[in-house]
Enzyme design. Structure first.
Site, PDB file in Angstrom:
ATOM      1  N   ARG A   1       0.819  -1.217   0.000  1.00  0.00           N
ATOM      2  CA  ARG A   1       0.000   0.000   0.000  1.00  0.00           C
ATOM      3  C   ARG A   1       0.851   1.264   0.000  1.00  0.00           C
ATOM      4  O   ARG A   1       0.332   2.368  -0.185  1.00  0.00           O
ATOM      5  CB  ARG A   1      -0.933  -0.008   1.210  1.00  0.00           C
TER       6      ARG A   1
ATOM      7  N   GLY B   1     -11.143  -9.200 -23.573  1.00  0.00           N
ATOM      8  CA  GLY B   1     -10.082  -9.032 -22.583  1.00  0.00           C
ATOM      9  C   GLY B   1     -10.652  -8.875 -21.195  1.00  0.00           C
ATOM     10  O   GLY B   1     -11.863  -8.854 -20.991  1.00  0.00           O
TER      11      GLY B   1
ATOM     12  N   GLU C   1      -9.783 -15.621 -21.907  1.00  0.00           N
ATOM     13  CA  GLU C   1     -10.643 -14.595 -22.488  1.00  0.00           C
ATOM     14  C   GLU C   1     -11.082 -14.980 -23.894  1.00  0.00           C
ATOM     15  O   GLU C   1     -12.244 -14.794 -24.267  1.00  0.00           O
ATOM     16  CB  GLU C   1      -9.910 -13.251 -22.508  1.00  0.00           C
TER      17      GLU C   1
ATOM     18  N   GLU D   1     -15.135 -15.882 -25.215  1.00  0.00           N
ATOM     19  CA  GLU D   1     -15.839 -15.153 -26.262  1.00  0.00           C
ATOM     20  C   GLU D   1     -16.120 -16.002 -27.499  1.00  0.00           C
ATOM     21  O   GLU D   1     -17.025 -15.685 -28.271  1.00  0.00           O
ATOM     22  CB  GLU D   1     -15.033 -13.916 -26.667  1.00  0.00           C
TER      23      GLU D   1
ATOM     24  N   ASP E   1      -3.667   7.419 -18.658  1.00  0.00           N
ATOM     25  CA  ASP E   1      -5.092   7.733 -18.755  1.00  0.00           C
ATOM     26  C   ASP E   1      -5.848   6.793 -19.683  1.00  0.00           C
ATOM     27  O   ASP E   1      -6.959   7.108 -20.105  1.00  0.00           O
ATOM     28  CB  ASP E   1      -5.261   9.173 -19.232  1.00  0.00           C
TER      29      ASP E   1
ATOM     30  N   GLU F   1     -22.885  -7.940 -26.883  1.00  0.00           N
ATOM     31  CA  GLU F   1     -22.844  -8.566 -28.208  1.00  0.00           C
ATOM     32  C   GLU F   1     -21.403  -8.880 -28.559  1.00  0.00           C
ATOM     33  O   GLU F   1     -20.479  -8.198 -28.115  1.00  0.00           O
ATOM     34  CB  GLU F   1     -23.449  -7.604 -29.241  1.00  0.00           C
TER      35      GLU F   1
END
Length: 250
Positions: free
Chosen positions: A13, A54, A70, A74, A97, A127
């Site tokens: 932390r 993902g 993953e 899918e 970001d 979808e």
């Protein structure tokens, strides 16, 4: 302080939190066109936007296992079907970001195989579709997935130049014409049939003859085509350059 004492006193932390995800750029050829697997996000952030399959890496799995999971979720692939998929790391994406939730670093993977099944959207998606690469501009993409897709397409196109990876888009036995169709589809350029045939057979270990032929001739008649399988070459020498690059080299 020895290592045990150091670890006992260590507090994670004290450092900023960073999450790790995997994203998969899955490519296949359908209806003579290169297709990409996309999901439409059902949850924020970027709800309603299209994204690569993902998710966050689980504590008990490495990066490759996370990417395979993953992809399986899918596509519904599993077992033998998943083992025939070529999967490799593409790159890491860690702009501060890129994800509005927190600092998230994504390890993107590139996957491709022939005849991948129709996708089934996972629990966090509305979808899932196979989208022609030529239709990408019609979709609003989440995160920095547009950049990842651009990098993946360039990787796939360049690897076809110097590796036998094109054979992974085909059945175990194929004709030179079918192999040429893969190159034309991925590169987006028509190729001279005779020149391509000559180049492929001049690369040691690229393909090897099965000794068999197709059951019938082409659509316009003519002799039956010989069948080949992937050889044992790991690199193509000489390389099969894209038409534009071939002109540059000359």
């Amino acid at each position: 302080m020895n290592e045990q004492e150091f670890l006992a006193a260590y507090d994670p932390r004290d450092y900023p939190s960073v999450a790790v995800t995997v994203d998969v750029v899955a490519l296949t050829i359908r209806d003579d066109a290169l297709h990409l697997l996309l999901i439409r996000r059902g949850e924020a952030p970027f709800a309603g936007h299209w994204a690569l399959p993902g998710g966050f890496v689980r504590p008990d799995e490495d990066l490759t296992a996370g990417a395979r999971r993953e992809l399986a979720e899918e596509t519904g692939l599993g077992g033998e079907g998943l083992r025939r998929v070529h999967l490799e790391q593409l790159g890491s994406y860690g702009a501060p970001d890129r994800d509005p939730r927190m600092r998230v670093v994504s390890i993107a993977h590139l996957a491709f195989a022939p005849d991948l099944p129709d996708p089934a959207a996972g629990t966090d998606a509305d979808e899932a579709i196979w989208l022609p690469v030529t239709a990408l501009t019609s979709r609003q993409l989440a995160f920095d997935h547009g950049r990842i897709i651009d990098d993946a397409l360039e990787r796939a196109r360049s690897k076809l130049e110097y590796t036998p990876l094109a054979t992974r888009f085909l059945a175990p036995e194929f004709t030179i014409s079918e192999l040429r169709a893969v190159y034309e589809t991925v590169w987006g350029h028509p190729l001279h049939a005779g020149n391509f045939h000559r180049k492929v057979l001049s690369v040691p270990g690229f393909v090897e003859s099965t000794g068999a032929s197709t059951e019938r001739g082409g659509a316009r008649g003519g002799p039956r085509a010989r069948l080949y399988r992937a050889g044992d070459a790991r690199l193509l020498h000489p390389a099969l350059l894209r038409p534009a690059r071939e002109e540059t080299v000359r």
